[in-house]
Structures are given as C-alpha cells and as structure tokens.
Design a protein around this motif. Sequence first.
Motif, mmCIF file in Angstrom:
data_model
loop_
_atom_site.group_PDB
_atom_site.id
_atom_site.type_symbol
_atom_site.label_atom_id
_atom_site.label_comp_id
_atom_site.label_asym_id
_atom_site.label_seq_id
_atom_site.Cartn_x
_atom_site.Cartn_y
_atom_site.Cartn_z
ATOM 1 N N ARG A 1 0.963 4.109 -2.839
ATOM 2 C CA ARG A 1 0.727 5.513 -2.472
ATOM 3 C C ARG A 1 1.860 6.396 -3.005
ATOM 4 O O ARG A 1 1.620 7.445 -3.587
ATOM 5 C CB ARG A 1 0.616 5.607 -0.948
ATOM 6 C CG ARG A 1 0.010 6.845 -0.429
ATOM 7 C CD ARG A 1 -0.248 6.835 1.083
ATOM 8 N NE ARG A 1 0.349 5.755 1.848
ATOM 9 C CZ ARG A 1 -0.337 4.777 2.461
ATOM 10 N NH1 ARG A 1 -1.638 4.759 2.418
ATOM 11 N NH2 ARG A 1 0.287 3.838 3.145
ATOM 12 N N ARG B 1 0.825 -1.205 0.000
ATOM 13 C CA ARG B 1 0.000 0.000 0.000
ATOM 14 C C ARG B 1 0.858 1.254 0.000
ATOM 15 O O ARG B 1 0.551 2.217 -0.692
ATOM 16 C CB ARG B 1 -0.930 0.005 1.215
ATOM 17 C CG ARG B 1 -2.191 -0.748 0.946
ATOM 18 C CD ARG B 1 -3.104 -0.667 2.113
ATOM 19 N NE ARG B 1 -3.204 -2.068 2.511
ATOM 20 C CZ ARG B 1 -3.554 -2.527 3.678
ATOM 21 N NH1 ARG B 1 -3.869 -1.714 4.631
ATOM 22 N NH2 ARG B 1 -3.612 -3.804 3.915
ATOM 23 N N GLU B 2 1.921 1.231 0.785
ATOM 24 C CA GLU B 2 2.821 2.386 0.826
ATOM 25 C C GLU B 2 3.495 2.584 -0.529
ATOM 26 O O GLU B 2 3.631 3.712 -1.007
ATOM 27 C CB GLU B 2 3.870 2.199 1.917
ATOM 28 C CG GLU B 2 4.845 3.340 2.047
ATOM 29 C CD GLU B 2 4.187 4.658 2.425
ATOM 30 O OE1 GLU B 2 4.723 5.718 2.060
ATOM 31 O OE2 GLU B 2 3.126 4.647 3.084
#
Length: 57
Positions: free
Chosen positions: A10, A6-7
């Motif tokens: 992002r 997810r990071e």
Amino acid sequence: MCEIMREFERESRNKEREAIMRKLYAKDMDCPTIAEVTGQTVSKVETFFKKQALNKG
C-alpha cells in the motif's frame, strides 16, 4: 506477516502515485486532470500539493 506485506504494498503504491502526480504537475497539468489520471479525487490531489508547498516553505 501478510498484514505487513499488504501495508508495504500500500505504501509503495502511494509513493508511486505521488511521484506520478508530481511529474504531471511539473508538466503544468491541472489538479482535475491529475485526479482523473491517477484515480484520486480533486480534493485529495489539491491537499497533496498544499502539503508539498508547506513542506518546501
């Protein structure tokens, strides 16, 4: 592992958005219009370009 992915996603979106903002700015588009197109606030767009100017100088 999911949090790492997810990071990464992002960061990837942020870099893509920044590249788009730079291209629009190079085409003489103003900050309010760039904000509208990219879904950012005018304040965030202005801050981004101020930081870019500081890094160049």
